[in-house]
Design a protein around this motif. Structure first.
Motif, PDB file in Angstrom:
ATOM      1  N   GLU A  59     -59.210 135.156 -38.090  1.00  0.00           N
ATOM      2  CA  GLU A  59     -58.424 136.043 -38.958  1.00  0.00           C
ATOM      3  C   GLU A  59     -58.665 135.751 -40.442  1.00  0.00           C
ATOM      4  O   GLU A  59     -58.751 136.680 -41.259  1.00  0.00           O
ATOM      5  CB  GLU A  59     -56.936 135.884 -38.639  1.00  0.00           C
ATOM      6  N   VAL A  60     -58.783 134.473 -40.795  1.00  0.00           N
ATOM      7  CA  VAL A  60     -58.924 134.121 -42.219  1.00  0.00           C
ATOM      8  C   VAL A  60     -60.381 134.101 -42.670  1.00  0.00           C
ATOM      9  O   VAL A  60     -60.667 133.777 -43.824  1.00  0.00           O
ATOM     10  CB  VAL A  60     -58.254 132.762 -42.529  1.00  0.00           C
ATOM     11  N   GLY A  61     -61.320 134.447 -41.782  1.00  0.00           N
ATOM     12  CA  GLY A  61     -62.699 134.611 -42.201  1.00  0.00           C
ATOM     13  C   GLY A  61     -63.625 133.441 -41.961  1.00  0.00           C
ATOM     14  O   GLY A  61     -64.739 133.413 -42.501  1.00  0.00           O
ATOM     15  N   LEU A  62     -63.199 132.457 -41.153  1.00  0.00           N
ATOM     16  CA  LEU A  62     -64.104 131.363 -40.821  1.00  0.00           C
ATOM     17  C   LEU A  62     -65.146 131.833 -39.816  1.00  0.00           C
ATOM     18  O   LEU A  62     -64.977 132.854 -39.135  1.00  0.00           O
ATOM     19  CB  LEU A  62     -63.323 130.162 -40.276  1.00  0.00           C
ATOM     20  N   ASP A  63     -66.219 131.069 -39.692  1.00  0.00           N
ATOM     21  CA  ASP A  63     -67.348 131.467 -38.846  1.00  0.00           C
ATOM     22  C   ASP A  63     -67.349 130.810 -37.478  1.00  0.00           C
ATOM     23  O   ASP A  63     -67.897 131.380 -36.526  1.00  0.00           O
ATOM     24  CB  ASP A  63     -68.672 131.104 -39.536  1.00  0.00           C
ATOM     25  N   VAL A  64     -66.801 129.595 -37.370  1.00  0.00           N
ATOM     26  CA  VAL A  64     -66.995 128.777 -36.170  1.00  0.00           C
ATOM     27  C   VAL A  64     -65.677 128.124 -35.761  1.00  0.00           C
ATOM     28  O   VAL A  64     -64.922 127.631 -36.607  1.00  0.00           O
ATOM     29  CB  VAL A  64     -68.042 127.659 -36.417  1.00  0.00           C
ATOM     30  N   PHE A  65     -65.427 128.108 -34.449  1.00  0.00           N
ATOM     31  CA  PHE A  65     -64.395 127.242 -33.871  1.00  0.00           C
ATOM     32  C   PHE A  65     -65.067 126.375 -32.820  1.00  0.00           C
ATOM     33  O   PHE A  65     -65.788 126.880 -31.954  1.00  0.00           O
ATOM     34  CB  PHE A  65     -63.264 128.037 -33.218  1.00  0.00           C
ATOM     35  N   ALA A  66     -64.814 125.063 -32.880  1.00  0.00           N
ATOM     36  CA  ALA A  66     -65.415 124.135 -31.927  1.00  0.00           C
ATOM     37  C   ALA A  66     -64.341 123.240 -31.332  1.00  0.00           C
ATOM     38  O   ALA A  66     -63.435 122.781 -32.034  1.00  0.00           O
ATOM     39  CB  ALA A  66     -66.489 123.283 -32.608  1.00  0.00           C
ATOM     40  N   THR A  67     -64.438 122.979 -30.044  1.00  0.00           N
ATOM     41  CA  THR A  67     -63.492 122.117 -29.356  1.00  0.00           C
ATOM     42  C   THR A  67     -64.196 120.889 -28.802  1.00  0.00           C
ATOM     43  O   THR A  67     -65.351 120.967 -28.363  1.00  0.00           O
ATOM     44  CB  THR A  67     -62.785 122.849 -28.203  1.00  0.00           C
ATOM     45  N   GLY A  68     -63.500 119.755 -28.810  1.00  0.00           N
ATOM     46  CA  GLY A  68     -64.042 118.540 -28.229  1.00  0.00           C
ATOM     47  C   GLY A  68     -63.922 118.534 -26.719  1.00  0.00           C
ATOM     48  O   GLY A  68     -63.423 119.473 -26.092  1.00  0.00           O
ATOM     49  N   GLU A  69     -64.389 117.455 -26.112  1.00  0.00           N
ATOM     50  CA  GLU A  69     -64.246 117.233 -24.673  1.00  0.00           C
ATOM     51  C   GLU A  69     -63.718 115.822 -24.454  1.00  0.00           C
ATOM     52  O   GLU A  69     -64.349 114.848 -24.867  1.00  0.00           O
ATOM     53  CB  GLU A  69     -65.582 117.406 -23.942  1.00  0.00           C
ATOM     54  N   HIS A  70     -62.567 115.735 -23.824  1.00  0.00           N
ATOM     55  CA  HIS A  70     -61.970 114.443 -23.494  1.00  0.00           C
ATOM     56  C   HIS A  70     -61.387 114.518 -22.088  1.00  0.00           C
ATOM     57  O   HIS A  70     -60.875 115.560 -21.679  1.00  0.00           O
ATOM     58  CB  HIS A  70     -60.855 114.073 -24.481  1.00  0.00           C
ATOM     59  N   HIS A  71     -61.435 113.396 -21.374  1.00  0.00           N
ATOM     60  CA  HIS A  71     -60.935 113.362 -19.997  1.00  0.00           C
ATOM     61  C   HIS A  71     -59.828 112.336 -19.810  1.00  0.00           C
ATOM     62  O   HIS A  71     -59.562 111.903 -18.693  1.00  0.00           O
ATOM     63  CB  HIS A  71     -62.095 113.080 -19.044  1.00  0.00           C
ATOM     64  N   ASN A  72     -59.182 111.959 -20.888  1.00  0.00           N
ATOM     65  CA  ASN A  72     -58.144 110.940 -20.820  1.00  0.00           C
ATOM     66  C   ASN A  72     -57.003 111.311 -21.758  1.00  0.00           C
ATOM     67  O   ASN A  72     -57.231 111.929 -22.807  1.00  0.00           O
ATOM     68  CB  ASN A  72     -58.710 109.569 -21.202  1.00  0.00           C
ATOM     69  N   PRO A  73     -55.773 110.951 -21.391  1.00  0.00           N
ATOM     70  CA  PRO A  73     -54.666 111.144 -22.328  1.00  0.00           C
ATOM     71  C   PRO A  73     -54.918 110.314 -23.580  1.00  0.00           C
ATOM     72  O   PRO A  73     -55.581 109.277 -23.492  1.00  0.00           O
ATOM     73  CB  PRO A  73     -53.448 110.624 -21.549  1.00  0.00           C
TER      74      PRO A  73
END
Length: 367
Positions: A39-53
Protein backbone atom coordinates in the motif's frame (compact mmCIF):
# COMPACT_ATOMS: atom_id res chain seq x y z
CA UNK A 1 16.68 -0.27 -7.00
CA UNK A 2 14.23 -2.24 -4.88
CA UNK A 3 13.19 -1.34 -1.35
CA UNK A 4 11.26 -3.50 1.06
CA UNK A 5 11.00 -5.10 4.45
CA UNK A 6 11.87 -8.47 5.91
CA UNK A 7 10.43 -10.21 8.94
CA UNK A 8 11.94 -12.84 11.23
CA UNK A 9 8.49 -13.60 12.66
CA UNK A 10 9.43 -13.49 16.34
CA UNK A 11 6.76 -13.70 19.03
CA UNK A 12 8.20 -11.40 21.68
CA UNK A 13 6.53 -9.80 24.71
CA UNK A 14 5.96 -6.08 24.48
CA UNK A 15 8.20 -4.81 27.29
CA UNK A 16 6.04 -1.72 27.79
CA UNK A 17 2.85 -3.69 28.47
CA UNK A 18 4.05 -7.20 29.29
CA UNK A 19 1.65 -8.65 26.73
CA UNK A 20 2.73 -11.42 24.38
CA UNK A 21 0.72 -11.83 21.18
CA UNK A 22 -0.58 -15.27 20.34
CA UNK A 23 0.92 -17.14 17.41
CA UNK A 24 -2.33 -16.57 15.52
CA UNK A 25 -2.11 -12.83 16.16
CA UNK A 26 1.50 -12.72 15.01
CA UNK A 27 0.74 -14.52 11.75
CA UNK A 28 -2.25 -12.27 11.07
CA UNK A 29 -0.09 -9.23 11.84
CA UNK A 30 2.52 -10.41 9.33
CA UNK A 31 -0.13 -10.53 6.61
CA UNK A 32 -1.27 -7.02 7.52
CA UNK A 33 2.33 -5.79 7.44
CA UNK A 34 2.94 -7.25 3.97
CA UNK A 35 -0.26 -5.71 2.62
CA UNK A 36 0.69 -2.36 4.15
CA UNK A 37 4.11 -2.58 2.51
CA UNK A 38 2.45 -2.78 -0.89
CA UNK A 39 0.00 0.00 0.00
CA UNK A 40 2.77 2.48 0.87
CA UNK A 41 4.76 1.72 -2.29
CA UNK A 42 7.46 -0.71 -1.20
CA UNK A 43 8.73 -3.28 -3.69
CA UNK A 44 9.52 -6.39 -1.63
CA UNK A 45 8.22 -8.34 1.35
CA UNK A 46 10.40 -11.18 2.65
CA UNK A 47 9.77 -13.66 5.45
CA UNK A 48 12.27 -15.74 7.40
CA UNK A 49 12.12 -19.46 8.14
CA UNK A 50 12.30 -20.74 11.70
CA UNK A 51 11.24 -24.07 13.21
CA UNK A 52 11.51 -23.26 16.90
CA UNK A 53 9.73 -21.00 19.37
CA UNK A 54 9.42 -18.05 19.71
CA UNK A 55 9.05 -17.81 15.92
CA UNK A 56 6.06 -18.55 13.68
CA UNK A 57 7.27 -18.70 10.03
CA UNK A 58 7.95 -22.45 9.84
CA UNK A 59 6.26 -22.60 6.41
CA UNK A 60 7.30 -19.53 4.41
CA UNK A 61 5.87 -20.81 1.15
CA UNK A 62 2.42 -21.18 2.72
CA UNK A 63 2.53 -17.57 3.86
CA UNK A 64 3.86 -16.32 0.50
CA UNK A 65 1.23 -18.30 -1.40
CA UNK A 66 -1.48 -16.65 0.68
CA UNK A 67 0.08 -13.23 0.13
CA UNK A 68 0.23 -13.87 -3.61
CA UNK A 69 -3.55 -13.85 -3.59
CA UNK A 70 -3.79 -10.77 -1.35
CA UNK A 71 -1.35 -8.51 -3.21
CA UNK A 72 -0.94 -7.36 -6.80
CA UNK A 73 2.49 -5.81 -7.22
CA UNK A 74 4.70 -6.80 -4.29
CA UNK A 75 7.68 -9.08 -4.93
CA UNK A 76 7.41 -11.96 -2.44
CA UNK A 77 10.61 -13.47 -1.13
CA UNK A 78 12.20 -15.26 1.76
CA UNK A 79 14.75 -13.91 4.11
CA UNK A 80 15.91 -17.08 4.49
CA UNK A 81 14.97 -20.44 3.02
CA UNK A 82 17.12 -23.04 4.75
CA UNK A 83 19.09 -24.74 2.00
CA UNK A 84 20.72 -27.00 4.58
CA UNK A 85 17.70 -28.66 6.19
CA UNK A 86 15.10 -28.48 3.41
CA UNK A 87 15.00 -31.06 0.64
CA UNK A 88 16.07 -29.33 -2.60
CA UNK A 89 13.33 -31.19 -4.48
CA UNK A 90 10.68 -29.69 -2.22
CA UNK A 91 12.22 -26.21 -2.48
CA UNK A 92 12.19 -26.45 -6.28
CA UNK A 93 8.58 -27.63 -6.37
CA UNK A 94 7.30 -25.07 -3.86
CA UNK A 95 8.90 -22.09 -5.56
CA UNK A 96 7.83 -23.18 -9.02
CA UNK A 97 4.24 -23.29 -7.77
CA UNK A 98 4.70 -19.88 -6.13
CA UNK A 99 5.92 -18.45 -9.41
CA UNK A 100 2.73 -19.57 -11.14
CA UNK A 101 0.47 -18.36 -8.33
CA UNK A 102 2.09 -14.92 -8.21
CA UNK A 103 2.62 -14.45 -11.97
CA UNK A 104 6.36 -14.38 -11.35
CA UNK A 105 6.35 -12.04 -8.32
CA UNK A 106 8.64 -14.29 -6.30
CA UNK A 107 12.32 -14.85 -5.67
CA UNK A 108 14.23 -16.78 -3.03
CA UNK A 109 16.95 -16.06 -0.50
CA UNK A 110 18.94 -19.10 0.60
CA UNK A 111 20.81 -19.40 3.88
CA UNK A 112 22.27 -21.99 6.22
CA UNK A 113 20.47 -21.12 9.45
CA UNK A 114 22.35 -20.72 12.71
CA UNK A 115 20.08 -22.48 15.21
CA UNK A 116 21.94 -25.65 16.12
CA UNK A 117 19.01 -27.80 17.36
CA UNK A 118 17.14 -27.39 14.05
CA UNK A 119 19.66 -29.50 12.14
CA UNK A 120 19.03 -32.83 13.92
CA UNK A 121 15.27 -32.21 13.80
CA UNK A 122 15.62 -32.61 10.04
CA UNK A 123 18.25 -35.34 10.17
CA UNK A 124 21.22 -33.07 9.45
CA UNK A 125 24.49 -32.17 11.19
CA UNK A 126 25.30 -28.50 11.69
CA UNK A 127 29.00 -29.32 11.33
CA UNK A 128 28.30 -30.06 7.66
CA UNK A 129 26.41 -26.78 7.11
CA UNK A 130 28.64 -25.34 4.39
CA UNK A 131 29.08 -28.59 2.46
CA UNK A 132 25.32 -29.24 2.72
CA UNK A 133 24.72 -25.79 1.29
CA UNK A 134 27.00 -26.40 -1.69
CA UNK A 135 25.62 -29.85 -2.51
CA UNK A 136 21.96 -28.99 -2.01
CA UNK A 137 22.23 -25.90 -4.15
CA UNK A 138 23.90 -27.84 -6.94
CA UNK A 139 20.87 -30.12 -6.97
CA UNK A 140 18.36 -27.28 -6.69
CA UNK A 141 19.94 -25.52 -9.64
CA UNK A 142 19.79 -28.71 -11.71
CA UNK A 143 16.13 -29.28 -10.85
CA UNK A 144 15.17 -25.84 -12.12
CA UNK A 145 17.48 -25.76 -15.15
CA UNK A 146 17.40 -29.31 -16.54
CA UNK A 147 14.32 -31.11 -17.91
CA UNK A 148 15.51 -34.52 -16.67
CA UNK A 149 17.79 -34.84 -13.65
CA UNK A 150 20.12 -37.74 -12.88
CA UNK A 151 22.00 -36.86 -9.71
CA UNK A 152 23.85 -38.40 -6.78
CA UNK A 153 25.55 -36.83 -3.80
CA UNK A 154 26.63 -37.39 -0.22
CA UNK A 155 23.68 -36.12 1.79
CA UNK A 156 20.52 -37.44 0.11
CA UNK A 157 19.37 -40.38 -1.96
CA UNK A 158 20.12 -40.24 -5.72
CA UNK A 159 17.65 -39.08 -8.35
CA UNK A 160 17.20 -40.96 -11.61
CA UNK A 161 15.19 -39.57 -14.48
CA UNK A 162 13.45 -36.99 -12.29
CA UNK A 163 11.46 -34.16 -13.90
CA UNK A 164 10.30 -31.22 -11.83
CA UNK A 165 6.56 -30.55 -11.94
CA UNK A 166 5.47 -27.89 -12.44
CA UNK A 167 8.31 -26.43 -14.41
CA UNK A 168 9.27 -22.85 -13.47
CA UNK A 169 7.08 -20.13 -14.96
CA UNK A 170 8.26 -19.35 -18.52
CA UNK A 171 10.87 -22.05 -17.84
CA UNK A 172 12.91 -19.47 -15.89
CA UNK A 173 13.79 -20.19 -12.27
CA UNK A 174 13.19 -17.65 -9.50
CA UNK A 175 16.09 -15.28 -8.98
CA UNK A 176 18.32 -16.59 -6.20
CA UNK A 177 19.97 -14.56 -3.45
CA UNK A 178 22.51 -16.25 -1.18
CA UNK A 179 22.41 -14.71 2.28
CA UNK A 180 25.13 -14.58 4.90
CA UNK A 181 26.15 -12.51 7.88
CA UNK A 182 29.69 -13.76 8.39
CA UNK A 183 30.48 -16.70 6.06
CA UNK A 184 32.75 -15.96 3.05
CA UNK A 185 32.06 -19.38 1.53
CA UNK A 186 28.50 -18.21 0.81
CA UNK A 187 29.77 -15.12 -0.99
CA UNK A 188 31.95 -17.47 -3.04
CA UNK A 189 28.98 -19.72 -3.85
CA UNK A 190 26.88 -16.77 -5.02
CA UNK A 191 29.75 -15.54 -7.19
CA UNK A 192 30.37 -18.97 -8.71
CA UNK A 193 26.79 -19.26 -9.97
CA UNK A 194 26.42 -15.59 -10.85
CA UNK A 195 23.56 -15.23 -8.36
CA UNK A 196 22.80 -12.36 -6.02
CA UNK A 197 24.50 -11.94 -2.65
CA UNK A 198 22.55 -10.53 0.29
CA UNK A 199 24.59 -9.32 3.24
CA UNK A 200 22.34 -9.38 6.29
CA UNK A 201 23.77 -6.13 7.40
CA UNK A 202 22.34 -5.93 10.93
CA UNK A 203 24.76 -7.13 13.60
CA UNK A 204 28.27 -6.46 12.28
CA UNK A 205 30.16 -3.21 11.64
CA UNK A 206 30.39 -1.63 8.23
CA UNK A 207 33.99 -2.81 7.76
CA UNK A 208 32.87 -6.45 7.89
CA UNK A 209 30.09 -5.95 5.33
CA UNK A 210 32.50 -4.03 3.11
CA UNK A 211 34.91 -7.01 3.07
CA UNK A 212 32.16 -9.53 2.33
CA UNK A 213 30.74 -7.53 -0.58
CA UNK A 214 34.20 -6.85 -1.98
CA UNK A 215 34.98 -10.58 -1.93
CA UNK A 216 31.72 -11.40 -3.71
CA UNK A 217 32.26 -8.74 -6.37
CA UNK A 218 35.83 -9.84 -6.99
CA UNK A 219 34.87 -13.52 -7.35
CA UNK A 220 31.79 -12.68 -9.49
CA UNK A 221 34.14 -11.06 -11.99
CA UNK A 222 36.66 -13.91 -11.63
CA UNK A 223 34.03 -16.45 -12.72
CA UNK A 224 33.25 -14.43 -15.83
CA UNK A 225 29.74 -13.21 -15.05
CA UNK A 226 30.61 -9.56 -15.70
CA UNK A 227 32.49 -6.78 -14.00
CA UNK A 228 32.58 -6.37 -10.23
CA UNK A 229 30.16 -3.46 -10.62
CA UNK A 230 27.66 -5.75 -12.37
CA UNK A 231 27.39 -8.11 -9.40
CA UNK A 232 23.93 -8.12 -7.77
CA UNK A 233 24.01 -7.04 -4.12
CA UNK A 234 21.36 -6.72 -1.42
CA UNK A 235 21.60 -5.37 2.11
CA UNK A 236 19.55 -5.73 5.26
CA UNK A 237 19.04 -3.02 7.84
CA UNK A 238 17.13 -2.16 11.01
CA UNK A 239 15.29 1.10 11.60
CA UNK A 240 12.93 2.73 14.05
CA UNK A 241 11.61 6.20 13.31
CA UNK A 242 9.58 9.02 14.70
CA UNK A 243 9.37 12.55 13.27
CA UNK A 244 11.51 13.69 16.19
CA UNK A 245 14.76 11.81 16.79
CA UNK A 246 14.63 11.93 20.58
CA UNK A 247 11.09 10.57 20.59
CA UNK A 248 12.29 7.61 18.50
CA UNK A 249 15.14 6.85 20.90
CA UNK A 250 12.93 7.14 23.98
CA UNK A 251 10.20 4.93 22.52
CA UNK A 252 12.48 2.26 21.10
CA UNK A 253 14.85 1.94 24.07
CA UNK A 254 12.76 -0.54 26.13
CA UNK A 255 12.29 -2.73 23.04
CA UNK A 256 16.02 -2.69 22.34
CA UNK A 257 17.00 -3.30 25.97
CA UNK A 258 14.77 -6.37 26.24
CA UNK A 259 15.07 -7.82 22.74
CA UNK A 260 16.28 -11.46 22.75
CA UNK A 261 18.65 -10.82 19.83
CA UNK A 262 20.56 -7.86 21.20
CA UNK A 263 19.17 -6.82 24.55
CA UNK A 264 21.19 -6.96 27.77
CA UNK A 265 24.41 -6.23 25.90
CA UNK A 266 25.77 -3.00 24.42
CA UNK A 267 23.67 0.10 24.98
CA UNK A 268 21.38 1.39 22.26
CA UNK A 269 23.84 4.20 21.57
CA UNK A 270 26.77 1.78 21.33
CA UNK A 271 24.88 -0.56 19.04
CA UNK A 272 23.73 2.19 16.66
CA UNK A 273 27.29 3.52 16.51
CA UNK A 274 28.79 0.10 15.73
CA UNK A 275 26.15 -1.41 13.41
CA UNK A 276 23.67 -0.18 10.77
CA UNK A 277 20.77 -0.03 13.29
CA UNK A 278 19.28 3.47 12.89
CA UNK A 279 16.93 4.91 15.50
CA UNK A 280 15.88 8.47 14.85
CA UNK A 281 14.12 10.72 12.37
CA UNK A 282 13.32 9.82 8.74
CA UNK A 283 16.16 12.12 7.64
CA UNK A 284 18.62 10.21 9.82
CA UNK A 285 17.46 6.93 8.23
CA UNK A 286 17.89 8.47 4.78
CA UNK A 287 21.39 9.73 5.55
CA UNK A 288 22.53 6.47 7.13
CA UNK A 289 21.14 4.32 4.33
CA UNK A 290 22.66 6.46 1.59
CA UNK A 291 25.97 6.01 3.38
CA UNK A 292 25.88 2.26 2.74
CA UNK A 293 26.81 2.95 -0.89
CA UNK A 294 30.08 4.50 0.27
CA UNK A 295 31.42 1.10 1.26
CA UNK A 296 29.49 -1.46 -0.84
CA UNK A 297 29.07 0.48 -4.09
CA UNK A 298 25.84 0.71 -6.08
CA UNK A 299 23.52 -2.12 -5.16
CA UNK A 300 20.11 -3.50 -6.10
CA UNK A 301 18.01 -4.26 -3.01
CA UNK A 302 17.60 -2.71 0.44
CA UNK A 303 15.40 -4.47 3.00
CA UNK A 304 14.56 -3.10 6.44
CA UNK A 305 13.58 -4.97 9.60
CA UNK A 306 10.77 -3.05 11.34
CA UNK A 307 8.51 -5.59 13.09
CA UNK A 308 10.66 -7.26 15.73
CA UNK A 309 11.37 -7.11 19.47
CA UNK A 310 7.73 -7.00 20.54
CA UNK A 311 6.74 -3.83 18.69
CA UNK A 312 2.93 -3.69 18.44
CA UNK A 313 1.29 -3.89 15.02
CA UNK A 314 0.05 -0.29 15.21
CA UNK A 315 3.62 0.94 15.67
CA UNK A 316 4.93 -1.21 12.82
CA UNK A 317 2.28 0.13 10.45
CA UNK A 318 3.28 3.66 11.47
CA UNK A 319 6.87 2.80 10.59
CA UNK A 320 5.72 1.70 7.15
CA UNK A 321 3.83 4.94 6.66
CA UNK A 322 7.03 6.86 7.38
CA UNK A 323 9.06 4.63 5.07
CA UNK A 324 6.59 4.99 2.24
CA UNK A 325 5.94 8.71 2.56
CA UNK A 326 9.23 10.20 3.73
CA UNK A 327 12.11 7.78 3.28
CA UNK A 328 11.79 5.57 0.20
CA UNK A 329 10.94 8.37 -2.30
CA UNK A 330 14.09 10.23 -1.28
CA UNK A 331 16.22 7.07 -1.36
CA UNK A 332 14.97 6.19 -4.86
CA UNK A 333 15.93 9.63 -6.11
CA UNK A 334 19.29 9.88 -4.38
CA UNK A 335 20.47 6.35 -5.15
CA UNK A 336 19.82 7.04 -8.84
CA UNK A 337 22.21 10.00 -8.79
CA UNK A 338 25.62 8.99 -10.08
CA UNK A 339 24.63 5.37 -10.61
CA UNK A 340 26.92 3.84 -13.21
CA UNK A 341 25.47 2.88 -16.58
CA UNK A 342 26.80 -0.67 -16.25
CA UNK A 343 25.17 -1.25 -12.87
CA UNK A 344 22.27 -3.68 -13.45
CA UNK A 345 18.75 -2.99 -12.31
CA UNK A 346 17.24 -5.06 -9.53
CA UNK A 347 16.22 -8.51 -10.79
CA UNK A 348 12.60 -9.27 -11.66
CA UNK A 349 10.94 -12.20 -13.37
CA UNK A 350 10.47 -10.10 -16.50
CA UNK A 351 14.16 -9.19 -16.62
CA UNK A 352 15.15 -12.83 -16.06
CA UNK A 353 12.89 -13.97 -18.91
CA UNK A 354 14.31 -11.30 -21.21
CA UNK A 355 17.88 -12.35 -20.35
CA UNK A 356 17.06 -16.01 -20.99
CA UNK A 357 15.56 -15.21 -24.39
CA UNK A 358 18.56 -13.08 -25.27
CA UNK A 359 20.92 -15.95 -24.42
CA UNK A 360 18.79 -18.37 -26.44
CA UNK A 361 18.88 -16.01 -29.42
CA UNK A 362 22.64 -15.65 -29.17
CA UNK A 363 23.04 -19.41 -29.03
CA UNK A 364 20.83 -19.81 -32.11
CA UNK A 365 22.87 -17.20 -34.00
CA UNK A 366 26.07 -18.99 -33.04
CA UNK A 367 24.83 -22.15 -34.72
Amino acid sequence: MQFGIFSVGDVTPDPTTGRTPSEHERIAATVAIAQKAEEVGLDVFATGEHHNPPFVPSSPTTLLGYLAGRTERLILSTSTTLITTNDPVKIAEDFSVLQHLSEGRVDIMLGRGNTGPVYPWFGKDIRAAVSLTVENYELLRALWDEPIVDWSGKYRTPLQGFTLAPRPLDDVAPFVWHAAIRTPEIAELAAYYGDGFFANHIFWPASHTERMIALYRQRFAHYGHGTAEQAVVGLGGQVFMRPNSQDAVEEFRPYFDNAPVYGHGPSLEEFTAQTPLTVGSPQEVIDRTLGFRDYVGDYQRQLFLVDHAGLPLKTVLEQLDLLGAEVIPVLRKEFAVGRGDEVPDAPTHASQVAAARSRAGADEDAR
